[in-house]
Design an enzyme around this catalytic site. Structure first.
Site, PDB file in Angstrom:
ATOM      1  N   GLU A   4      65.629 -51.698  77.890  1.00  0.00           N
ATOM      2  CA  GLU A   4      65.220 -53.584  78.459  1.00  0.00           C
ATOM      3  C   GLU A   4      66.074 -53.013  79.657  1.00  0.00           C
ATOM      4  O   GLU A   4      66.903 -53.258  79.492  1.00  0.00           O
ATOM      5  CB  GLU A   4      66.569 -54.327  77.519  1.00  0.00           C
ATOM      6  CG  GLU A   4      66.115 -55.014  76.344  1.00  0.00           C
ATOM      7  CD  GLU A   4      64.749 -55.536  76.372  1.00  0.00           C
ATOM      8  OE1 GLU A   4      64.624 -56.007  76.570  1.00  0.00           O
ATOM      9  OE2 GLU A   4      64.833 -56.075  74.627  1.00  0.00           O
ATOM     10  N   CYS A  59      69.250 -59.493  84.935  1.00  0.00           N
ATOM     11  CA  CYS A  59      67.220 -58.948  85.044  1.00  0.00           C
ATOM     12  C   CYS A  59      65.801 -59.821  85.114  1.00  0.00           C
ATOM     13  O   CYS A  59      65.110 -59.080  85.662  1.00  0.00           O
ATOM     14  CB  CYS A  59      67.014 -57.611  83.611  1.00  0.00           C
ATOM     15  SG  CYS A  59      67.632 -59.168  82.401  1.00  0.00           S
TER      16      CYS A  59
END
Length: 534
Positions: A224, A258
């Site tokens: 990720e 993110c």
């Protein structure tokens, strides 16, 4: 007030070896495989959060300067939501999947199915911006799948790492789950070992190191990684709503998320209006100090991670100011590493722009606004760059969203809001291309840590048929074998793509007419029944 947070003490390399051996022995004992074991540890994890909520809030406050409510809202609620779903569904997730429907006739009686088995001991390398959610949500998937797991907690959130290492053995099976505290040396030692699965959250640079290490041990990975998540603002967007929703998310954790909106592609016929709305919204939502709503004081705000990151943000701002491109300047307090949102207007299509503002993930409270000719230009701009983790579209017409959704690639896409896809427990969370690979959350988290084993059963009573393959294979045996194992080409030769499109359209019309006819017959039969009764 006396702190309740333990000291940050890195895990020794000898202890890492002991943990690895203990957890593998636990997995080999099959203890972690049972439904009861999974349910117990999932429930214990929820009570660990509930019983220690105030200490967790204190730890994250020390690490990031967040207020108590924002810790619970951003870090802890998603964990409890995931646990509740796993408790409700894990028994069903564990069940074999029968594959009889699509099996060839000769395989239908062989009980074809997919068996779900845990991959083995998992390694979860978490990051610092949401130190509890990004450590424990993957852990939920591992527990649900029956995998023991090691969490490598981030050294950039030391108070949270130390607290997690203290409390987790009190609640979860200490022979099945462990926390490793440390930095490069400890992570390197962990990555030298083979694992059932590695899930890493963090930067692309470290992600490459993790991927290279995993290749050496042939360990499957989920990465990720984030990236530059774009926003598209179309001509039909509600600019006020777009700005309010966007900045309410961008200010969380000082933009260090993110999936935070990184840059905004605005159709140029509304760019000036959008900029004016952004300025107005920022003034209203985050008025300057000494207002308690200022990002320098508000409990909903956070610190920038360290001085180097703050300096990087300030360089973006100062460079834009020198170039006459800074259109809104956020407040800064170097002593607390707090910084308000700043906006930079770039050239149309970012033509001639260089430097980090267009090349790097911002990961902070700075945003660029880029005018584009139209939605097609926005699509081209996005597709010419690495594929983002998240994509946001602001438009009044769903058709605009559908067009961008179909013509771009991203880990997730959201219409008229921001960031919520990452906490939607029913949807996979993950990147594509440069923003990562693999996904988790909910059933997808269970699947990430689960091996799907193909199973066939061929009992001895099938021997009369199975023996046909024994040599010599006479012609009649080959004929029977072909009937058993070869489906053949069961469709007509296609003429063209257009011909297939027409065939699909005819199929759709026939299906609609059949449905309408069935409905008409049902209504007519019902009317006859009513008439007969009367």
């Amino acid at each position: 007030m006396t702190s309740t947070i333990p000291a940050y003490v890195p895990t020794s390399l000898e202890k890492i070896e002991e943990i690895y051996t203990t957890l593998n022995a636990r997995f080999d004992s099959l203890a972690t495989h049972s439904l009861a074991y999974r349910l117990y540890n999932l429930k214990q994890l929820a009570y660990m959060i509930q019983d220690n909520e105030e200490r967790i809030q204190e730890a994250v406050g020390k690490d990031l300067g967040k207020g108590a409510f924002d810790v619970s809202f951003g870090d802890l609620w998603p964990i409890i939501n995931e646990i509740n779903l796993a408790l409700k569904r894990v028994e069903g997730w564990m069940k074999d999947e029968w594959r009889i429907k699509d099996a060839m006739f000769s395989f239908k009686s062989m009980r074809p199915r997919v068996k779900k088995q845990p991959k083995g001991v998992a390694l979860i390398i978490s990051t610092w911006n949401y130190p509890w959610q990004l450590a424990l949500n993957p852990l939920i998937g591992a527990i649900a799948a029956g995998c023991p797991a090691v969490i490598k907690a981030s050294e950039h959130a030391p108070s949270s790492a130390a607290l997690l290492a203290e409390i987790m053995p009190r609640y979860l099976d200490p022979e099945g789950y462990a926390v490793v505290v440390g930095a490069v040396d400890e992570t390197t030692r962990l990555l030298e070992k083979p694992w059932g699965h590695i899930l890493y959250t963090g930067s692309a640079g470290i992600g490459q190191i993790v991927a290279h290490a995993a290749v050496k041990t042939l360990t499957p990975t989920t990465l990720e990684l984030g990236g530059k998540s774009p926003v598209v603002v179309s001509s039909c967007a509600n600019l006020k709503i777009a700005a309010r929703r966007m900045f309410s998310i961008k200010q969380m954790t000082a933009g260090q998320i993110c999936i935070a909106p990184d840059y905004v592609l605005v159709v140029k016929d509304r760019v000036d209006e959008f900029i004016a709305e952004c300025r107005k919204t920022l003034d209203e939502m985050f008025p300057p100090s000494p207002s308690p709503l200022s990002t320098l004081h508000a409990s909903s705000a956070s610190n920038v991670r360290n001085s180097a990151d703050l300096d990087r943000m300030m360089t973006y701002v100062s460079t834009a100011e020198e170039q006459g491109k800074l259109i809104y300047k956020g407040e800064v307090d170097k002593s607390t590493r707090r910084m308000g949102i700043s906006l930079i207007r770039l050239n149309e299509n970012a033509e001639g722009e260089t430097g980090g503002i267009v090349k790097e993930e911002i990961f902070g409270p700075v945003m660029s606004i880029i005018p584009v000719e139209n939605v097609d230009a926005a699509i081209k701009y996005i597709n010419d760059r690495p594929r983002p983790l998240a994509l946001y579209v602001c438009s009044g017409n769903r058709s605009v969203f559908e067009k961008i959704l179909n013509e771009t690639w991203s880990g997730s896409a959201t219409w008229n809001d921001f960031a919520f896809a990452t906490v939607a427990r029913n949807l996979p969370f993950g990147g594509v291309g440069a923003s990562g690979w693999g996904s988790y959350h909910g059933e997808d988290g269970f699947n990430t840590f689960t091996h799907r084993k193909a199973v066939l059963e061929v009992p001895y009573l099938f021997e009369p048929l199975m023996s046909l393959r024994y040599p010599p294979m006479a012609g009649w045996k080959q004929t029977i074998f072909k009937l058993m194992l070869f489906s053949g080409v069961s469709f007509r030769r296609p003429t063209s793509v257009e011909g297939e499109a027409k065939r699909l359209q005819r199929k759709k019309v026939i299906s609609w007419l059949s449905g309408a006819l069935l409905l008409a017959v049902s209504v007519y039969a019902g009317a006859l029944g009513i008439r007969a009764q009367s």
